[in-house]
Write an enzyme that holds these catalytic residues in place. Structure first.
Site, PDB file in Angstrom:
ATOM      1  N   ARG A  50       0.818  -1.215   0.000  1.00 27.89           N
ATOM      2  CA  ARG A  50       0.000   0.000   0.000  1.00 27.89           C
ATOM      3  C   ARG A  50       0.851   1.265   0.000  1.00 27.89           C
ATOM      4  NH1 ARG A  50      -1.096   2.194   5.388  1.00 27.89           N
ATOM      5  NH2 ARG A  50      -3.282   2.604   4.890  1.00 27.89           N
TER       6      ARG A  50
ATOM      7  N   TRP B 118      12.067   7.828   6.534  1.00 28.93           N
ATOM      8  CA  TRP B 118      13.065   7.039   7.264  1.00 28.93           C
ATOM      9  C   TRP B 118      13.240   5.650   6.678  1.00 28.93           C
ATOM     10  CZ3 TRP B 118      12.665   4.069  12.353  1.00 28.93           C
ATOM     11  CH2 TRP B 118      11.417   3.465  12.530  1.00 28.93           C
ATOM     12  N   ASP B 119      12.201   5.108   6.031  1.00 28.12           N
ATOM     13  CA  ASP B 119      12.354   3.833   5.328  1.00 28.12           C
ATOM     14  C   ASP B 119      13.547   3.872   4.381  1.00 28.12           C
ATOM     15  OD1 ASP B 119       9.231   2.281   5.179  1.00 28.12           O
ATOM     16  OD2 ASP B 119       9.462   4.282   6.013  1.00 28.12           O
TER      17      ASP B 119
ATOM     18  N   ASN C 153       6.838  13.165   5.706  1.00 29.42           N
ATOM     19  CA  ASN C 153       6.636  11.758   6.044  1.00 29.42           C
ATOM     20  C   ASN C 153       6.722  10.889   4.770  1.00 29.42           C
ATOM     21  OD1 ASN C 153       4.096  10.150   8.119  1.00 29.42           O
ATOM     22  ND2 ASN C 153       5.315   9.211   6.554  1.00 29.42           N
TER      23      ASN C 153
ATOM     24  N   GLN D 210       9.418  12.646   9.509  1.00 30.87           N
ATOM     25  CA  GLN D 210       9.630  11.334  10.099  1.00 30.87           C
ATOM     26  C   GLN D 210      10.995  11.366  10.772  1.00 30.87           C
ATOM     27  OE1 GLN D 210       8.995   8.094   7.206  1.00 30.87           O
ATOM     28  NE2 GLN D 210       7.209   7.458   8.391  1.00 30.87           N
TER      29      GLN D 210
ATOM     30  N   GLU E 208      -5.285   9.864   5.452  1.00 28.72           N
ATOM     31  CA  GLU E 208      -5.134   8.456   5.106  1.00 28.72           C
ATOM     32  C   GLU E 208      -5.692   7.508   6.165  1.00 28.72           C
ATOM     33  OE1 GLU E 208      -1.456   9.329   7.554  1.00 28.72           O
ATOM     34  OE2 GLU E 208      -2.876  10.408   6.272  1.00 28.72           O
TER      35      GLU E 208
ATOM     36  N   ASP F 120       3.918   4.082  14.655  1.00 27.71           N
ATOM     37  CA  ASP F 120       2.475   4.252  14.771  1.00 27.71           C
ATOM     38  C   ASP F 120       1.798   2.889  14.633  1.00 27.71           C
ATOM     39  OD1 ASP F 120       3.560   4.403  12.158  1.00 27.71           O
ATOM     40  OD2 ASP F 120       1.869   5.535  11.394  1.00 27.71           O
TER      41      ASP F 120
ATOM     42  N   GLU G  92       6.862  -6.601   5.836  1.00 31.27           N
ATOM     43  CA  GLU G  92       7.101  -5.333   6.529  1.00 31.27           C
ATOM     44  C   GLU G  92       7.602  -5.542   7.951  1.00 31.27           C
ATOM     45  OE1 GLU G  92       4.424  -1.380   7.671  1.00 31.27           O
ATOM     46  OE2 GLU G  92       3.471  -3.330   7.389  1.00 31.27           O
TER      47      GLU G  92
END
Length: 533
Positions: A142, A149-150, A186, A197, A268, A301, A485
């Site tokens: 998604r 930060w990913d 973000n 982030q 979102e 989160d 993930e």
């Protein structure tokens, strides 16, 4: 030859007729179907629609004796749909799911990178997508846009897998975002611009490989701009009254918190946020929304770290918390600005940011270090005390090099005793049902722990965490064919919890798997781990 007597002939005829009849009966007997063989397992798979088409499972081929499969199933029935699917895939070859031989995991990751690359696109009126000037990697599932930060952990993997060109282009994208918005949002959607982030851009610059002075100067300027964004609240923060992302500590030192420029439901997660606010009639809805948004800025989160009761989302109060991970990252940012200014010959700039870094480290030691508990903690500005939640964030000061040796030794002991699980590093010790709590483990936290512990001489523990994590990822890959993930590090299976279904792809898991395999080439994640509990 003597002819049989009529009596013997009759006897032989009767025997032949009986054999023929028995064969005919056996031929006409209905063989057992999957429903007959697999019983409750069959019912759960079909009624739970583990596979979209009920014909899928009934055409599956068992990979070992059905009796052995059912013995294991009956001894420990999978607890949920995710575990049930994992059990099926571990014991059956399922058409269209796991019937194609898997590539070795490192080859699979290298094959995934091109699938996760996105090219620059023009802006479209009315679309939430923010265009970028250069190619980049998305996490997958998604998550169809770049995330802040990913991307650091993705870049570690790209570097390990030899794609420096994509690392550089993603750095250019982040510079572009800072120049447009004053910070890195973000993610690249309009609804993310009000928050950032965890600030890893400074650490991303450690991965750059360029001698172009103009490019390096532009990237340094962007890093200073990002620092200004995080410290903007210093102009109005006073003791007892934080401002934007800045909290004035009791001695007047400025530390930071997560915050968001909006106090409305997240676009979102609109329905979810409205429902959460409705559960807390004692608090103004805008404050609840701000706390939910701040937790989203944290990347965690959601987590018990942000809950006043340490358990439930209805007590979320993220903006009261001074987080150790955020302040460690800002220390790293200040050190890098100081170093890069010195390299550029700007000694005044270098002195300015180094002093800020030193002040931050002293404040973290004063307020966020808990010597009796051998951990770094988050600090609650409302109560003036550290929070009770032990989390993997305690390792961030080691990761950025701001801990003393004795502090690092203590954190290592706490990590081994409390956070180490059979499948890697736990996120916390609390089972809240949220995705950033136990039993889940996350790729970025594994890397932060491994790199931080190794930095301070705890190489054996670092290797153990890497070993257990890689085995968890490889085991799940073998069972599902996917990189996920998050993972359950207690039972070494796909993770759970959160506001959305488990996602595969997956950028930072791919990146950290490659980076860890590069760091520890002797670890074979396809073989049983010698370090498992």
């Amino acid at each position: 030859m003597t002819k049989p007597t009529p009596r013997l002939k009759s006897r032989f005829a009767r025997l032949a007729l009986g054999a023929a009849a028995a064969f005919a009966l056996a031929a006409n007997a209905a063989p057992p179907t999957p429903a007959d063989i697999y019983g409750d397992l069959f019912v759960r798979v079909q009624e739970g629609r583990v596979f979209g088409d009920n014909k899928t499972f009934v055409d599956a081929v068992p990979t070992r004796a059905p009796q052995a499969i059912m013995a294991d199933y009956n001894a420990a029935p999978p607890r949920d749909a995710v575990a049930l699917k994992a059990f099926v895939l571990a014991n059956f070859t399922v058409p269209g799911v796991n019937d194609t031989p898997l590539l070795p995991i490192r080859d699979h990751i290298k094959a995934l990178w091109p699938q996760l690359v996105r090219q620059p696109e023009p802006a479209v009126a009315g679309s939430s997508k923010i265009p970028l000037p250069a190619p980049y990697i998305v996490p997958g599932g998604r998550f169809r846009e770049i995330y802040y930060w990913d991307s650091y952990f993705t870049m570690l993997g790209l570097r390990a897998d030899g794609d420096q060109k994509l690392v550089e282009s993603m750095l250019d994208d982040f510079v572009s975002l800072i120049e447009r918005y004053g910070h890195i949002p973000n993610g690249t959607r309009t609804y993310y611009v009000s928050r950032s982030q965890p600030p890893f851009y400074g650490l991303m610059l450690d991965l750059q490989q360029t001698d172009d002075a103009t490019v390096k100067a532009r990237r340094l300027a962007a890093l200073k701009t990002e620092h200004d964004f995080w410290m903007a609240g210093a102009r109005c923060a006073t003791q007892g009254k934080p401002c934007e992302r800045v909290v004035a500590m009791p001695d007047g030192t400025m530390l930071n918190r997560y915050w968001d420029g909006r106090d409305t439901p997240r676009d979102e997660s609109y329905a979810e946020d409205r429902a959460t606010a409705a559960e807390i009639p004692s608090r103004p809805a805008p404050q609840v929304y701000r706390d939910l948004r701040a937790a989203a800025e944290s990347g965690w989160d959601f987590s018990s770290r942000w809950f006043a009761d340490g358990r439930t989302l209805a007590t979320v109060h993220t903006t009261d918390i001074v987080p150790v991970d955020l302040n460690a990252l800002l220390y790293a940012m200040e050190i890098r600005i100081a170093d890069q200014c010195r390299e550029a010959g700007d000694t005044a700039c270098s002195r300015k940011y180094r002093k800020q870094a030193i002040r931050r480290r002293v404040a973290v030691d004063t307020y966020l270090w808990v010597p009796d508990e051998k951990r770094y903690a988050d600090w609650n500005a409302a109560s003036g005390k550290v929070t009770a939640t032990l989390s993997a964030a305690t390792l961030y000061p080691l990761f950025v090099g701001m801990a003393g040796q004795e502090q690092a030794d203590d954190v290592a002991a706490t990590t081994e005793a409390e956070l180490l699980a059979q499948g890697g590093l736990r996120t916390t010790r609390i089972r809240s049902g949220q995705q950033w709590d136990t039993p889940n483990g996350w790729a970025p936290l594994q890397w932060i722990a491994v790199d931080g512990l190794d930095r301070y001489g705890h190489g054996a523990l670092a290797r153990t965490i890497a070993d257990r994590w890689l085995h968890t990822v490889a085991r799940t890959y073998a069972e599902t064919g996917k990189m996920l993930e998050k993972y359950d590090v207690e039972e070494r299976k796909p993770g759970g919890g959160g506001e959305y279904p488990l996602q595969d792809g997956f950028g930072w898991t791919n990146g950290i798997a490659s980076a860890l395999m590069d760091r520890y080439p002797d670890i074979d994640p396809t073989q049983d781990s010698a370090s498992a509990e």
